[in-house]
Design a protein around this motif. Structure first.
Motif, PDB file in Angstrom:
ATOM      1  N   ASN A  81      11.134  35.141   5.596  1.00  0.00           N
ATOM      2  CA  ASN A  81      10.224  36.103   5.001  1.00  0.00           C
ATOM      3  C   ASN A  81      10.519  37.505   5.482  1.00  0.00           C
ATOM      4  OD1 ASN A  81       8.507  35.245   3.115  1.00  0.00           O
ATOM      5  ND2 ASN A  81       7.056  34.319   4.537  1.00  0.00           N
ATOM      6  N   ASN A  82      10.748  37.572   6.788  1.00  0.00           N
ATOM      7  CA  ASN A  82      11.017  38.836   7.442  1.00  0.00           C
ATOM      8  C   ASN A  82      12.256  39.512   6.867  1.00  0.00           C
ATOM      9  OD1 ASN A  82      10.182  40.632   9.267  1.00  0.00           O
ATOM     10  ND2 ASN A  82      10.191  39.208  10.992  1.00  0.00           N
ATOM     11  N   LEU A  83      13.324  38.703   6.739  1.00  0.00           N
ATOM     12  CA  LEU A  83      14.580  39.232   6.210  1.00  0.00           C
ATOM     13  C   LEU A  83      14.386  39.691   4.777  1.00  0.00           C
ATOM     14  CD1 LEU A  83      17.295  36.811   7.576  1.00  0.00           C
ATOM     15  CD2 LEU A  83      16.740  39.106   8.327  1.00  0.00           C
ATOM     16  N   ASN A  84      13.634  38.878   4.033  1.00  0.00           N
ATOM     17  CA  ASN A  84      13.346  39.198   2.648  1.00  0.00           C
ATOM     18  C   ASN A  84      12.664  40.565   2.542  1.00  0.00           C
ATOM     19  OD1 ASN A  84      13.174  38.865  -0.015  1.00  0.00           O
ATOM     20  ND2 ASN A  84      11.748  37.135  -0.003  1.00  0.00           N
ATOM     21  N   GLN A  85      11.727  40.785   3.487  1.00  0.00           N
ATOM     22  CA  GLN A  85      10.995  42.042   3.498  1.00  0.00           C
ATOM     23  C   GLN A  85      11.916  43.222   3.811  1.00  0.00           C
ATOM     24  OE1 GLN A  85       7.725  41.630   6.091  1.00  0.00           O
ATOM     25  NE2 GLN A  85       6.388  42.876   4.830  1.00  0.00           N
ATOM     26  N   GLU A  86      12.798  43.015   4.832  1.00  0.00           N
ATOM     27  CA  GLU A  86      13.756  44.073   5.176  1.00  0.00           C
ATOM     28  C   GLU A  86      14.572  44.445   3.954  1.00  0.00           C
ATOM     29  OE1 GLU A  86      13.370  45.417   7.774  1.00  0.00           O
ATOM     30  OE2 GLU A  86      12.872  44.014   9.383  1.00  0.00           O
ATOM     31  N   PHE A  87      14.909  43.408   3.170  1.00  0.00           N
ATOM     32  CA  PHE A  87      15.771  43.608   2.018  1.00  0.00           C
ATOM     33  C   PHE A  87      15.043  44.362   0.915  1.00  0.00           C
ATOM     34  CE2 PHE A  87      17.631  41.810  -1.950  1.00  0.00           C
ATOM     35  CZ  PHE A  87      18.856  42.417  -1.842  1.00  0.00           C
ATOM     36  N   PHE A 123      22.399  42.350  14.043  1.00  0.00           N
ATOM     37  CA  PHE A 123      23.206  42.717  12.886  1.00  0.00           C
ATOM     38  C   PHE A 123      22.803  41.964  11.623  1.00  0.00           C
ATOM     39  CE2 PHE A 123      25.772  39.325  14.723  1.00  0.00           C
ATOM     40  CZ  PHE A 123      26.211  38.628  13.614  1.00  0.00           C
ATOM     41  N   VAL A 124      22.141  40.791  11.745  1.00  0.00           N
ATOM     42  CA  VAL A 124      21.706  40.089  10.540  1.00  0.00           C
ATOM     43  C   VAL A 124      20.629  40.897   9.830  1.00  0.00           C
ATOM     44  CG1 VAL A 124      20.768  37.953   9.623  1.00  0.00           C
ATOM     45  CG2 VAL A 124      22.230  37.899  11.639  1.00  0.00           C
ATOM     46  N   ARG A 125      19.631  41.343  10.620  1.00  0.00           N
ATOM     47  CA  ARG A 125      18.563  42.153  10.020  1.00  0.00           C
ATOM     48  C   ARG A 125      19.112  43.464   9.496  1.00  0.00           C
ATOM     49  NH1 ARG A 125      12.924  41.927  13.030  1.00  0.00           N
ATOM     50  NH2 ARG A 125      12.798  43.783  11.729  1.00  0.00           N
ATOM     51  N   THR A 126      20.047  44.059  10.265  1.00  0.00           N
ATOM     52  CA  THR A 126      20.650  45.312   9.822  1.00  0.00           C
ATOM     53  C   THR A 126      21.352  45.143   8.486  1.00  0.00           C
ATOM     54  OG1 THR A 126      20.983  45.914  12.101  1.00  0.00           O
ATOM     55  CG2 THR A 126      22.245  47.118  10.487  1.00  0.00           C
ATOM     56  N   PHE A 181      20.723  43.041   6.038  1.00  0.00           N
ATOM     57  CA  PHE A 181      19.787  42.986   4.917  1.00  0.00           C
ATOM     58  C   PHE A 181      19.130  44.338   4.679  1.00  0.00           C
ATOM     59  CE2 PHE A 181      20.256  38.468   5.555  1.00  0.00           C
ATOM     60  CZ  PHE A 181      20.326  38.030   4.252  1.00  0.00           C
ATOM     61  N   ASP A 182      18.793  45.016   5.778  1.00  0.00           N
ATOM     62  CA  ASP A 182      18.172  46.332   5.630  1.00  0.00           C
ATOM     63  C   ASP A 182      19.094  47.290   4.891  1.00  0.00           C
ATOM     64  OD1 ASP A 182      16.262  48.572   6.549  1.00  0.00           O
ATOM     65  OD2 ASP A 182      18.205  49.223   7.305  1.00  0.00           O
ATOM     66  N   SER A 183      20.378  47.350   5.312  1.00  0.00           N
ATOM     67  CA  SER A 183      21.238  48.357   4.699  1.00  0.00           C
ATOM     68  C   SER A 183      21.636  47.947   3.284  1.00  0.00           C
ATOM     69  CB  SER A 183      22.474  48.637   5.555  1.00  0.00           C
ATOM     70  OG  SER A 183      22.969  47.480   6.104  1.00  0.00           O
ATOM     71  N   LEU A 184      21.756  46.629   3.035  1.00  0.00           N
ATOM     72  CA  LEU A 184      22.052  46.197   1.670  1.00  0.00           C
ATOM     73  C   LEU A 184      20.905  46.602   0.743  1.00  0.00           C
ATOM     74  CD1 LEU A 184      24.369  44.701   0.334  1.00  0.00           C
ATOM     75  CD2 LEU A 184      23.018  42.623   0.465  1.00  0.00           C
ATOM     76  N   GLY A 185      19.673  46.387   1.204  1.00  0.00           N
ATOM     77  CA  GLY A 185      18.502  46.763   0.399  1.00  0.00           C
ATOM     78  C   GLY A 185      18.452  48.257   0.150  1.00  0.00           C
ATOM     79  N   MET A 186      18.680  49.049   1.211  1.00  0.00           N
ATOM     80  CA  MET A 186      18.662  50.506   1.064  1.00  0.00           C
ATOM     81  C   MET A 186      19.759  50.957   0.111  1.00  0.00           C
ATOM     82  SD  MET A 186      16.393  52.209   2.707  1.00  0.00           S
ATOM     83  CE  MET A 186      15.022  51.608   3.649  1.00  0.00           C
ATOM     84  N   GLY A 187      20.956  50.354   0.267  1.00  0.00           N
ATOM     85  CA  GLY A 187      22.081  50.709  -0.597  1.00  0.00           C
ATOM     86  C   GLY A 187      21.771  50.410  -2.049  1.00  0.00           C
TER      87      GLY A 187
END
Lengths: 192, 199
Positions: free
Chosen positions: B4-10, B126-129, B131-137
């Motif tokens: 869920n958390n990763l999904n949210q970051e994304f 780096f896993v969370r990073t 997803f975060d940067s893929l989502g931002m991108g």
């Protein structure tokens, strides 16, 4: 004559902010007050002139003879970052009054795309050393001009009744659009 | 929970924290290359490439980079990936690379990338990073693509160079000019404000 054309072209016809979209972040961020707009403009013009002097020398005297052009982005950004740092330390030590006026804007300049953009345009347009310096001063002047006009408008805008969702960035961008339209009046003034 | 958390970051990069429309970062490429939808898409993909790889590297190296020189270190990592992207475009898509001009190398100073490195990658695994940067991108690409399509449709009546309206269309020239970029983005930011506020 060519130098005058380069200057005018960089300052008004191809204004860095309004037609190349370089330096939009400070343009929207620092343009709330006329005094801070002047400070930012002066700091940017100053760093721009120093940047072309150093990047031109490095590009033409080091990178080209050693065929290292592919390193230009890494080298340029390093030069700019260290230059800004050195300028900041120097001004702080030698001209404390100037530092108090420009100080807070200096670190922001490293990530100002107008500076790196200037170095890249200098390479693209194959300017000679003198032409590059004139180009830098013109670009800095144009940046200051755009920032000043914008801050003047925004000081008045505080009193205007702007529709809710447009408040802040929205209306600022639309004003910038209208400014860009009016700057189009300069195109055709000179051709280069 | 973890998923869920990763999904949210994304997801947050799309609407709630969209880098262009809400955080107002990276406006320089957003305004400059959106004359056509194709240019906008290329720029978006280049930014996704640089953003994801450099923030993952920053996140992996985050314990090795001394705090005082972190910005310089981040910048060199970013500049390296930008050089790779630029050389790739020049070699494989020379036409497109020419029309993007100096705005590909200018990704180096794109505040989105340095901002994500500083605010997120240097503090997270780096896993969370990733997803975060893929989502931002993707959020960045989405904003650019909408603005690019809008400008291309209004100024030429076509999208991805495919004509939509036939010969009766009266092109709105201002949209391809710099002024059109500012006006279009201003309206998009206002619409986004409306959407975010309603939520």
């Amino acid at each position: 004559m060519k130098l005058l054309f380069i200057f005018l072209s960089a300052a008004v016809v191809n204004n860095f902010v309004l037609s190349y979209f370089l330096g939009i972040c400070p343009f929207l961020g620092v343009s709330r007050k006329i005094s801070s707009a002047l400070g930012m403009g002066a700091a940017v013009t100053f760093v721009m002139s120093l940047t072309v002097v150093s990047t031109w020398t490095i590009y033409h005297k080091v990178l080209i003879p050693f065929e290292l052009q592919y390193l230009q982005y890494v080298v340029f950004i390093l030069v700019i970052a260290s230059l800004v740092q050195i300028v900041e330390m120097f001004v702080k030590k030698s001209y404390p009054a100037l530092y108090r006026a420009l100080g807070i804007y200096l670190p922001l300049i490293t990530t100002n795309c107008a500076i790196l953009g200037l170095a890249l345009f200098m390479v693209l347009k194959e300017y000679s050393f003198i032409e590059s310096v004139v180009f830098a001063v013109g670009a800095g002047g144009g940046f200051t001009l755009a920032l000043l006009i914008m801050s003047g408008i925004r000081e008045d805008l505080d009193l205007a009744d702007v529709p809710g969702p447009l408040k802040g960035a929205g209306i600022a961008l639309i004003i910038a659009g209208l400014l860009a339209l009016s700057f189009m009046g300069f195109s055709g003034l000179i051709s280069i | 929970m973890q998923n869920n958390n990763l999904n949210q970051e994304f997801k947050k990069g799309f609407i709630a924290q969209n880098p262009v429309l809400v955080q107002l970062l990276g406006l320089c490429p957003a305004l400059a290359v959106t004359t056509t939808a194709l240019n906008a898409l290329t720029m978006g993909l280049a930014v996704i490439f640089v953003l994801t790889l450099s923030s993952v590297i920053v996140s992996v190296l985050r314990k090795l980079i001394p705090y005082q020189v972190r910005i310089a270190a981040f910048t060199i990592i970013i500049a390296t990936f930008v050089t790779i992207a630029d050389l790739f475009l020049k070699a494989n898509l020379p036409e497109l690379s020419k029309s993007l001009g100096p705005y590909v190398p200018l990704i180096v100073v794109n505040c989105i990338i340095l901002g994500r490195c500083e605010a997120f990658a240097s503090k997270n695994s780096f896993v969370r990073t990733f997803f975060d940067s893929l989502g931002m991108g993707l959020g960045f690409t989405f904003a650019l693509l909408v603005l690019g399509s809008l400008r291309e449709i209004l100024s030429t009546g076509a999208i991805f160079s495919i004509n939509l309206f036939g010969s009766g269309f009266e092109p709105m020239l201002v949209m391809i000019l710099p002024a059109g970029a500012f006006l279009g983005l201003g309206v998009m930011v206002a619409v986004m404000n409306l959407i975010v506020r309603k939520k």
